[in-house]
Scaffold this motif. Structure first.
Motif, PDB file in Angstrom:
ATOM      1  N   PHE A 515       0.780  -1.144   0.020  1.00 14.94           N
ATOM      2  CA  PHE A 515      -0.044  -0.036   0.029  1.00 14.94           C
ATOM      3  C   PHE A 515       0.935   1.186  -0.049  1.00 14.94           C
ATOM      4  O   PHE A 515       1.988   1.344   0.636  1.00 14.94           O
ATOM      5  N   LYS A 516       0.379   2.614  -0.698  1.00 10.82           N
ATOM      6  CA  LYS A 516       0.930   3.844  -0.241  1.00 10.82           C
ATOM      7  C   LYS A 516       0.898   4.077   1.015  1.00 10.82           C
ATOM      8  O   LYS A 516       0.004   3.456   1.843  1.00 10.82           O
ATOM      9  N   TYR A 517       1.810   5.140   1.481  1.00 12.49           N
ATOM     10  CA  TYR A 517       2.034   5.696   2.801  1.00 12.49           C
ATOM     11  C   TYR A 517       2.162   4.667   3.635  1.00 12.49           C
ATOM     12  O   TYR A 517       1.778   4.868   4.827  1.00 12.49           O
ATOM     13  N   ASP A 518       2.949   3.411   3.465  1.00 17.80           N
ATOM     14  CA  ASP A 518       3.138   2.417   4.428  1.00 17.80           C
ATOM     15  C   ASP A 518       4.041   2.690   5.435  1.00 17.80           C
ATOM     16  O   ASP A 518       3.741   2.408   6.631  1.00 17.80           O
ATOM     17  N   ASP A 519       4.845   3.560   5.211  1.00 15.60           N
ATOM     18  CA  ASP A 519       5.777   4.172   6.444  1.00 15.60           C
ATOM     19  C   ASP A 519       5.114   4.874   7.317  1.00 15.60           C
ATOM     20  O   ASP A 519       5.362   4.803   8.402  1.00 15.60           O
ATOM     21  N   ARG A 520       4.158   5.659   6.928  1.00 11.04           N
ATOM     22  CA  ARG A 520       3.187   6.411   7.805  1.00 11.04           C
ATOM     23  C   ARG A 520       2.096   5.850   8.626  1.00 11.04           C
ATOM     24  O   ARG A 520       2.032   5.781   9.866  1.00 11.04           O
ATOM     25  N   TYR A 521       1.758   4.633   7.732  1.00 11.22           N
ATOM     26  CA  TYR A 521       1.192   3.696   8.641  1.00 11.22           C
ATOM     27  C   TYR A 521       1.801   2.954   9.755  1.00 11.22           C
ATOM     28  O   TYR A 521       1.059   3.001  10.833  1.00 11.22           O
ATOM     29  N   LYS A 522       2.856   2.784   9.575  1.00  5.44           N
ATOM     30  CA  LYS A 522       3.653   1.618  10.499  1.00  5.44           C
ATOM     31  C   LYS A 522       3.937   2.863  11.669  1.00  5.44           C
ATOM     32  O   LYS A 522       4.022   2.316  12.851  1.00  5.44           O
ATOM     33  N   GLU A 523       4.286   4.076  11.339  1.00  2.00           N
ATOM     34  CA  GLU A 523       4.822   4.761  12.396  1.00  2.00           C
ATOM     35  C   GLU A 523       3.610   5.080  13.181  1.00  2.00           C
ATOM     36  O   GLU A 523       3.648   5.282  14.573  1.00  2.00           O
ATOM     37  N   MET A 524       2.426   5.464  12.440  1.00  3.51           N
ATOM     38  CA  MET A 524       0.862   5.233  13.280  1.00  3.51           C
ATOM     39  C   MET A 524       0.891   4.411  14.263  1.00  3.51           C
ATOM     40  O   MET A 524       0.505   4.327  15.456  1.00  3.51           O
ATOM     41  N   SER A 525       1.034   3.008  13.722  1.00  4.57           N
ATOM     42  CA  SER A 525       0.877   1.854  14.436  1.00  4.57           C
ATOM     43  C   SER A 525       1.707   1.592  15.772  1.00  4.57           C
ATOM     44  O   SER A 525       1.380   1.239  16.729  1.00  4.57           O
ATOM     45  N   SER A 526       3.231   2.227  15.724  1.00  2.00           N
ATOM     46  CA  SER A 526       3.994   2.221  16.740  1.00  2.00           C
ATOM     47  C   SER A 526       3.606   3.285  17.671  1.00  2.00           C
ATOM     48  O   SER A 526       3.963   2.964  19.046  1.00  2.00           O
ATOM     49  N   LEU A 527       2.854   4.322  17.509  1.00  3.62           N
ATOM     50  CA  LEU A 527       2.336   5.291  18.409  1.00  3.62           C
ATOM     51  C   LEU A 527       1.234   4.834  19.312  1.00  3.62           C
ATOM     52  O   LEU A 527       1.151   5.077  20.435  1.00  3.62           O
ATOM     53  N   TYR A 528       0.364   3.874  18.548  1.00  2.00           N
ATOM     54  CA  TYR A 528      -0.926   3.332  19.273  1.00  2.00           C
ATOM     55  C   TYR A 528      -0.945   1.875  19.263  1.00  2.00           C
ATOM     56  O   TYR A 528      -1.775   1.339  18.323  1.00  2.00           O
TER      57      TYR A 528
END
Length: 528
Positions: A515-528
């Protein structure tokens, strides 16, 4: 006497070969003399001969790194830091990792010993790394300028010549005809002129046991083929034949790129094919379409190739193939074989479509497996993967909103990035302040001080700009973009373009969606 095992790393690049001071022999001599003077024993040498310092994918260095992380060595010695690498960002990461394993790093000519200098000269190592990186950029700029000049003069600067030509023994920038390969080039044009289809030409060459361009370079010309080409299809196929038929180099015209702009020089070298024949082939195969001519169809296919057929075949081709014009192929450009990374080809079957790996289906079945998937299964799997990603994003959002409202949740994400950049800003600002002290202590020359002052000022300016521009629209628009498709029930082209980078097909009709924006998704997952 030091009882710990010691790793001595030696490296020389091709551009250093004329510099005797950097030779492998001289590096070994310097390290041996230093070790003898300091009473250091149990030394193991790791050597990379002919490798650039800008990349860390070197066999000797990778072996050294492996022995560090497995704690086989506790000390690393080099003649100077530039031997380890000239990319200061990557080198800094490796030095920090070495430190985390309590590995001592000694750079003899730089007078650096991390066991003694971590507190006293903590700034010296990153500064030396920056200097080495600047050297790489300077050399790179000079090489690029030199290559551009050669291209404008009509000098060939590629690593490998086109099939049918070779480099002049007296001048490597001059093309001369390779008699053996040029006969095959002429044969290909002759067969095309006799209305053979591209596939028929490829099959005939394979049946006559004529080496493909790749194998010819490897076996006849003894060229060192890059490892990334080792698994490439080694037989003649539609693509290799088409490339030859469309290449103006065989008319004596050299085309090379300078900053994405093509430089075209006619009558630059001896021609293999007459210009009139070349133009006839272009018109017959690549500029016109005839429903009764397979060759014309294949020309249209090659010009528009994106992993899927784009025309109608009525001669010498499987009639199961059907034009995409009947039903647009929404997966065009997205679908790849997970084994060979090549595009998947679509064929029509009863009431459905089926995608095959192009390597397996078209050319060499030994090079890849029979990876395939039905369109109906593909659409269902992609939809499930998408819903899974959307559900995860929505769950993350709900988890964050248990104690704070939705607006605060977005603000928290934004604040975390702001804190990250503020931390970086503080670190860079501190180093910038210390530069003057290093200059006053004569650790840096005036020119070095001004150079690094400018470098850090630019980095600080970039960080400040990111801090100013960091807002919801800039960083989090992908959240709303995914949630926009929350209730979607059918995969569409618009959905794929918005959310998907690529889709890899594995065995047993399974897929992996990137998926696109996968790095931002993973970052969001690590925060919550």
């Amino acid at each position: 006497m030091n009882k710990d095992n010691i790793g001595a790393y030696l490296r020389i690049s091709q551009s250093d070969n004329t510099d005797c001071s950097n030779s492998i022999i001289n590096q070994r001599k310097i390290i041996n003399n230093f070790s003898k003077e300091k009473g250091l024993k149990n030394i193991k040498f790791y050597i990379d001969d002919g490798y650039s310092g800008s990349s860390f994918q070197r066999p000797g260095f990778r072996m050294l790194y492996k022995d560090v992380i497995t704690r086989k060595i506790k000390t690393v010695i080099v003649k100077d830091l530039s031997r380890l690498g000239r990319n200061y960002l990557e080198l800094g990461k490796y030095l920090e990792e070495f430190s985390s394993y309590d590995v001592r790093v000694i750079s003899i000519n730089d007078n650096i010993d991390t066991e003694n200098d971590r507190k006293e000269n903590g700034l010296l190592i990153p500064i030396k790394n920056i200097l080495n990186d600047a050297y790489i950029k300077d050399i790179s700029a000079k090489i690029k300028a030199s290559l551009q000049t050669k291209k404008k003069r009509g000098e060939f600067v590629g690593a490998f010549t086109c099939y049918g030509y070779k480099k002049d023994d007296k001048d490597k920038h001059k093309l001369v005809i390779d008699k053996e390969a040029s006969m095959i080039v002429k044969k290909i044009f002759q067969l095309a002129n006799l209305n053979y289809s591209l596939k028929d030409i490829a099959d005939k060459l394979n049946n006559d046991n004529i080496l493909s361009p790749l194998l010819y370079k490897k076996e006849r010309l003894n060229c060192n083929i890059p490892s990334r080409w080792e698994n490439t299809n080694s037989l003649w196929n539609v693509t290799s034949v088409s490339r030859i038929l469309q290449n103006e180099i065989y008319c004596g015209t050299l085309i090379q790129k300078i900053n994405n702009e093509k430089i075209r020089i006619e009558n630059n070298h001896p021609s293999i094919i007459e210009k009139d024949l070349f133009l006839t082939i272009q018109k017959k195969y690549f500029n016109s379409y005839s429903s009764s001519c397979t060759s014309s169809y294949m020309g249209s296919y090659i010009n528009n190739y994106n992993g899927n057929y784009t025309g109608r075949c009525t001669n010498n081709y499987n009639d199961n193939y059907t034009s995409n014009s009947k039903k647009g192929n929404i997966f065009s450009g997205f679908l790849k074989c997970a084994r060979c990374n090549k595009a998947m080809i679509r064929y029509a079957v009863k009431d459905d479509y089926i995608y095959y790996c192009s390597t397996y289906r078209k050319s060499n079945r030994k090079k890849c497996q029979k990876v395939r998937i039905y369109n109906s299964s593909l659409e269902m799997l992609v939809l499930n993967k998408l819903k899974e990603r959307i559900d995860n994003i929505e769950n993350l959002k709900k988890s964050a909103c248990v104690t704070i409202n939705e607006k605060r949740w977005l603000e928290e994400l934004r604040n975390s990035r702001i804190l990250f950049y503020k931390k970086r800003l503080k670190e860079k600002s501190y180093i910038k302040m210390q530069l003057l002290k290093d200059y006053e202590k004569k650790i840096l020359t005036r020119d070095e001080y001004l150079f690094f002052l400018n470098e850090f000022s630019i980095e600080i300016s970039d960080i400040e700009e990111k801090l100013c521009s960091l807002n919801d629209v800039y960083y989090y628009h992908f959240i709303d973009l995914f949630l926009k498709y929350k209730n979607v029930k059918v995969v569409s082209r618009e959905l794929l373009v918005d959310l998907v980078e690529s889709i890899y097909v594995l065995e047993n009709e399974t897929i992996k969606v990137v998926f696109k924006y996968d790095d931002r998704y993973k970052e969001m997952s690590s925060l919550y």
